[in-house]
Write an enzyme that holds these catalytic residues in place. Structure first.
Site, PDB file in Angstrom:
ATOM      1  N   HIS A 281       0.828  -1.204   0.000  1.00  0.00           N
ATOM      2  CA  HIS A 281       0.000   0.000   0.000  1.00  0.00           C
ATOM      3  C   HIS A 281       0.866   1.259   0.000  1.00  0.00           C
ATOM      4  CE1 HIS A 281      -3.691   2.110   0.273  1.00  0.00           C
ATOM      5  NE2 HIS A 281      -3.539   2.545   1.506  1.00  0.00           N
ATOM      6  N   CYS A 282       2.085   1.182  -0.581  1.00  0.00           N
ATOM      7  CA  CYS A 282       2.945   2.370  -0.545  1.00  0.00           C
ATOM      8  C   CYS A 282       3.579   2.659  -1.898  1.00  0.00           C
ATOM      9  CB  CYS A 282       4.039   2.200   0.493  1.00  0.00           C
ATOM     10  SG  CYS A 282       3.449   2.333   2.177  1.00  0.00           S
ATOM     11  N   ILE A 283       4.646   1.907  -2.215  1.00  0.00           N
ATOM     12  CA  ILE A 283       5.487   2.281  -3.362  1.00  0.00           C
ATOM     13  C   ILE A 283       4.728   2.322  -4.702  1.00  0.00           C
ATOM     14  CG2 ILE A 283       7.639   1.773  -4.607  1.00  0.00           C
ATOM     15  CD1 ILE A 283       8.652   0.588  -1.966  1.00  0.00           C
TER      16      ILE A 283
END
Ligand code: NAD
Length: 443
Positions: A281-283
């Site tokens: 859920h980031c990069i």
């Protein structure tokens, strides 16, 4: 002293006094990969935490003392519940006594890579109905620069709240790395950007309870951009090494050997490794938040688009490489049997979000492959149109596959056993360190 400066000093003194007497109350909205460990960190310092979670299954799981986050054991959860410092609820009115409210809800993408901040807005709107006077609200969800001032502040203002008097607002990016035992929440320095120096000061006091180093920046906008810089830096370097790995393969150069040797330089180089892509859920999505916001200023970020394009091609590239390996063994990819080892987006965590392994599986299916998978953390996998069950490994089972793809390199897997029985292994994670070339092909 102006009336407001007096209020500010009063708030700082009040927070300091409460922290000293262990009376400060914290609320965490969203008990996921970010919010849950953060809540436990405060609880371990004997700070009362009210966790607000609207997902009924997650809430039920907490109340049944069963953790759904790999980094949190059932035992840790049980200790937290027994301590008397933790209460989990779906009812926002339970935050009414909280001095600090930390918002840790999802910020996904919608449509064509557009930021979806609806979870933040909905959580903050609900919180604004219940916070007490003088509370500090900190947004931790990753988002584009300007969100705190342009989207969150107006929610409070529309209720007649005055910043610095009725409430304080701050942005502080969460930098947790799920699965990283060396750097749990408490060991990662925290950046805070308050809407005013007082808001930053209060946030520093609150995080100071659990974190040694708290770094203030001049504004929420700067703090929002810090997180996006960190993840854009990762995206671009991963895209770069993915491209170099494809180039090196063409040139018959071992990219892993090159990375290892380059890493001996004591300055100016940080290793990144090629792989099937980026997930979680980031990069994959944070840089797109920045890309979108920059566009509204008439600026097009070429680096972000380029790195995303290279990375998104990796699942297809891996399938092409497997196709080549099979061909050299006089086998076509269509109707071949391939076992994909590891389907989560990274090793040793239960998170499937945006996992590149799933993209590889989908691509294999499109090429007519009969795909099976094995993952100790994911017993069942629901894909579009098919339901798969994790394969229980045995020598005979492994021998039945034309190729085994190491997509995610979980610990605890019997890799020597796999090597013994597999006919061909495609190692996208360098598990076999370039050895056993007769059987193992490396990305
Ligand atoms: N996962 C990571 O590694 C990581 C690391 C750093 C930052 N972040 C950022 O932190 C934020 C949260 O990510 P996450 O991985 O914890 O997500 P998550 O989906 O695991 O957890 C978010 C939780 O918030 C709950 N929620 C949603 N709306 C809510 C509401 N209105 N009220 C109460 N609860 C609500 C969801 O049910 C969910 O349990 C995101 O912005 C993400 O980009 C994530």
């Amino acid at each position: 002293m102006s009336e407001w400066a007096g209020e500010m000093n009063k708030a700082i003194l009040e927070f300091s006094r409460k922290i000293k007497k262990r009376q400060l109350k914290v609320a965490v909205i969203g008990l996921g990969y970010v919010g849950f460990p953060l809540a436990l960190e405060f609880i371990s310092r004997r700070v009362s935490v009210t966790g607000i979670e609207i997902d009924r299954d997650r809430l039920k799981s907490i109340l049944n003392k069963v953790s759904y986050i790999s980094d949190i054991s059932d035992k840790e959860l049980n200790v937290a519940l027994k301590s008397g410092y933790f209460r989990a609820s779906a009812d926002f009115s339970d935050i009414k006594d909280a001095d600090a409210i930390l918002v840790c809800v999802p910020t996904p993408l919608k449509g064509k890579n557009l930021p979806d901040i609806s979870f933040i807005k909905s959580a903050v709107k609900e919180a604004a109905l219940h916070i007490k006077k003088g509370a500090l609200v900190i947004l931790e969800s990753t988002t584009y620069p300007g969100t705190t001032e342009e989207e969150i502040l107006p929610i409070f203002q529309s209720r007649g709240f005055v910043h610095g008097k009725d409430f304080y607002l701050c942005f502080s990016p969460e930098r947790i790395d799920p699965g990283n035992k060396k750097f749990p929440v408490g060991k990662i320095p925290k950046v805070v950007g308050g809407l005013s120096p007082a808001a930053s000061r209060l946030a520093m006091l609150v995080y100071g309870i659990i974190i040694k180093k708290v770094v203030p920046v001049s504004s929420p906008r700067a703090a929002e951009t810090v997180k996006l810089l960190e993840n854009t830096y990762r995206l671009i370097n991963i895209g770069l090494i993915d491209e170099l790995s494809m180039m090196a393969n063409k040139m018959n150069i071992d990219i892993w050997e090159v990375i290892q040797a380059a890493s001996t330089k004591p300055f100016g180089f940080m290793p990144f490794y090629p792989g099937p892509g980026v997930g979680g859920h980031c990069i994959p999505k944070d840089p797109l938040y920045l890309h979108w916001k920059a566009k509204s200023f008439g600026f097009h970020s070429r680096f972000i688009s380029l790195a995303s394009n290279v990375i998104n091609y990796m699942p297809e590239y891996i399938v092409k490489r497997i196709e080549g390996s099979l061909k050299r063994r006089n086998k076509g990819i269509k109707n071949s049997k391939i076992l994909v080892m590891g389907v989560t987006y990274k090793k040793d965590i239960k998170d499937l979000r945006k996992s590149p392994s799933i993209d590889v599986i989908n691509s294999l299916i499109r090429h007519g492959v009969k795909v099976a998978y094995s993952d100790p953390l994911i017993p069942f996998l629901k894909l579009e149109g098919i339901d798969l069950k994790s394969t229980v490994l045995s020598d005979t089972k492994i021998r039945g596959f034309d190729c085994v793809l190491i997509a995610t390199d979980h610990s605890g897997v019997d890799y020597p056993g796999l090597l013994k029985s597999a006919r061909l292994i495609f190692d996208s994670r360098n598990v076999f360190k370039g050895r056993h070339k007769e059987k193992v092909e490396r990305l």
